[in-house]
Design an enzyme around this catalytic site. Structure first.
Site, mmCIF file in Angstrom:
data_model
loop_
_atom_site.group_PDB
_atom_site.id
_atom_site.type_symbol
_atom_site.label_atom_id
_atom_site.label_comp_id
_atom_site.label_asym_id
_atom_site.label_seq_id
_atom_site.Cartn_x
_atom_site.Cartn_y
_atom_site.Cartn_z
ATOM 1 N N CYS A 12 29.517 17.913 -8.824
ATOM 2 C CA CYS A 12 29.819 17.480 -7.461
ATOM 3 C C CYS A 12 30.624 16.187 -7.547
ATOM 4 C CB CYS A 12 28.525 17.235 -6.693
ATOM 5 S SG CYS A 12 27.558 15.926 -7.441
ATOM 6 N N HIS A 90 22.534 8.866 -8.770
ATOM 7 C CA HIS A 90 21.451 8.850 -7.782
ATOM 8 C C HIS A 90 20.789 7.500 -7.593
ATOM 9 C CE1 HIS A 90 19.780 11.481 -11.153
ATOM 10 N NE2 HIS A 90 19.529 10.254 -11.462
ATOM 11 N N HIS A 140 11.498 11.734 -8.541
ATOM 12 C CA HIS A 140 12.941 11.719 -8.812
ATOM 13 C C HIS A 140 13.497 10.303 -8.614
ATOM 14 C CE1 HIS A 140 17.208 12.595 -8.528
ATOM 15 N NE2 HIS A 140 16.945 13.762 -9.100
ATOM 16 N N GLU A 142 16.237 9.196 -7.531
ATOM 17 C CA GLU A 142 16.903 8.953 -6.242
ATOM 18 C C GLU A 142 15.865 8.574 -5.174
ATOM 19 O OE1 GLU A 142 19.575 12.054 -4.654
ATOM 20 O OE2 GLU A 142 18.791 11.512 -2.691
ATOM 21 N N THR A 180 19.021 13.997 -1.397
ATOM 22 C CA THR A 180 20.317 14.678 -1.218
ATOM 23 C C THR A 180 20.324 16.109 -1.745
ATOM 24 O OG1 THR A 180 21.082 13.700 -3.271
ATOM 25 C CG2 THR A 180 21.779 12.607 -1.252
ATOM 26 N N CYS A 208 23.041 16.489 0.903
ATOM 27 C CA CYS A 208 24.471 16.364 0.640
ATOM 28 C C CYS A 208 25.176 17.704 0.856
ATOM 29 C CB CYS A 208 24.616 15.902 -0.792
ATOM 30 S SG CYS A 208 26.275 15.942 -1.365
ATOM 31 N N SER A 237 17.166 18.868 -10.680
ATOM 32 C CA SER A 237 16.440 19.418 -9.525
ATOM 33 C C SER A 237 17.341 20.377 -8.735
ATOM 34 C CB SER A 237 15.894 18.292 -8.649
ATOM 35 O OG SER A 237 16.740 17.969 -7.613
ATOM 36 N N ASN A 238 18.621 20.068 -8.627
ATOM 37 C CA ASN A 238 19.466 20.959 -7.811
ATOM 38 C C ASN A 238 19.720 22.287 -8.516
ATOM 39 O OD1 ASN A 238 22.516 20.971 -8.728
ATOM 40 N ND2 ASN A 238 21.757 18.920 -9.124
ATOM 41 N N SER A 280 25.338 19.110 -11.942
ATOM 42 C CA SER A 280 25.504 18.290 -13.150
ATOM 43 C C SER A 280 25.980 19.139 -14.343
ATOM 44 C CB SER A 280 24.187 17.586 -13.468
ATOM 45 O OG SER A 280 23.106 18.478 -13.342
#
Ligand code: SF4
Length: 297
Positions: A12, A90, A140, A142, A180, A208, A237-238, A280
């Site tokens: 991203c 983050h 996390h 972030e 996010t 996000c 995590s994403n 990532s």
């Protein structure tokens, strides 16, 4: 058999910016550290380690950095010239900036502007006396960074059950934000549960766009595909959420970190193999997997 990449997949904006920052700093040639791995991707981190970039795994490691010194005991206007610490996309809590300053270490801040926006919002609303609710993973970085910006009460909710059980004071005003990379639908479900229980507040959808886009296009492709391959780190995590989303609609969904993990035995009936990747995951890796599947199946 068709091999198709999801419309939105891979690095991203914030991650690309952070990784580019590290490469720029390598060119300048200082003693470079990143506070935590710059992205949740072992391949990228390994490549940077080969170029001499070191990862600080904890606050304690930051405090004991060679070249770092106690600024209060040894005040000096100039930062230590030899060492740079890069803050990843983050972000970090205020405490880490304080430590960097006290030690006189140079800081290159690659916090993603979208994360910075949540940190700012949480700090402003907290200053107004609101109870900040962060929908996300409490472990996390972030989320830890956002928690660290709040002066007043703050609660992190990760699951529907936690939303069912959370207790807030009667007259307390809430401000609800999200990590996010949180799952969009789950965020809405949690907000809905809080609303049904009489806890309404200022809801700020801080998920996000990059995450939403990746989740939406992964699901759309998984609905059509016979087999889905999700590429990324198990610590991301994403990427894990992309895997969850694809698994819900495509029974043959595989989670791989690198090409080495790919052991597909595809039945002849497979018409479409879909590929997606977390924010990532570098392009190079996505292309490798795409080419491998195209050539070998
Ligand atoms: Fe920034 Fe969004 Fe990427 Fe997070 S997912 S680093 S908020 S662009």
């Amino acid at each position: 058999m068709e091999v198709r990449l999801a419309e939105h997949a891979g690095f991203c904006f914030g991650v690309k910016r952070a990784v580019d920052t590290v490469y720029e700093q390598i060119k300048i040639g200082k003693n470079i550290y990143t506070y935590g791995p710059i992205v949740h991707n072992e391949e990228v981190v390994k490549e940077l380690a080969d170029k001499g970039v070191k990862v600080l795994a904890s606050k304690e490691e930051l405090m004991s950095l060679p070249g770092g010194r106690d600024f209060r005991a040894d005040p000096c206007d100039a930062p230590c010239p030899e060492t740079k610490v890069i803050i990843r996309a983050h972000g970090v809590s205020e405490e880490i900036y304080r430590i960097l300053e006290e030690k006189g270490l140079e800081c290159v801040d690659a916090t993603c502007p979208f994360v910075r926006r949540i940190q700012k919002k949480a700090a402003e609303e907290s200053d107004k006396g609101k109870h900040i609710v962060i929908v996300g993973d409490p472990g996390h970085p972030e989320v830890e960074g956002i928690v660290g910006r709040c002066k007043g009460p703050v609660t992190v909710l990760e699951s529907l059950q936690e939303a069912e059980e959370a207790v807030f004071l009667d007259k307390e005003e809430l401000c609800i934000v999200a990590q996010t990379t949180f799952n969009y639908n789950k965020f809405h479900d949690i907000v809905e549960i809080l609303g049904k229980r009489g806890y309404n507040g200022n809801v700020v959808n801080t998920i996000c766009n990059a995450t939403e886009e990746r989740q939406r296009s992964a699901r759309a492709l998984a609905l059509e595909a016979d087999v889905m391959i999700v590429i990324g780190s198990r610590h991301s995590s994403n990427t894990t959420k992309l895997y969850e989303i694809c698994s819900e609609v495509c029974a043959h969904t595989y989670f791989i970190q690198t090409l080495d993990d790919l052991h597909l035995a595809l039945p002849k009936a497979v018409r479409l193999v879909g590929i997606t990747a977390g924010a990532s995951t570098p392009n190079k890796l996505i292309e490798e997997v795409q080419n491998y599947v195209r050539i070998n199946f």
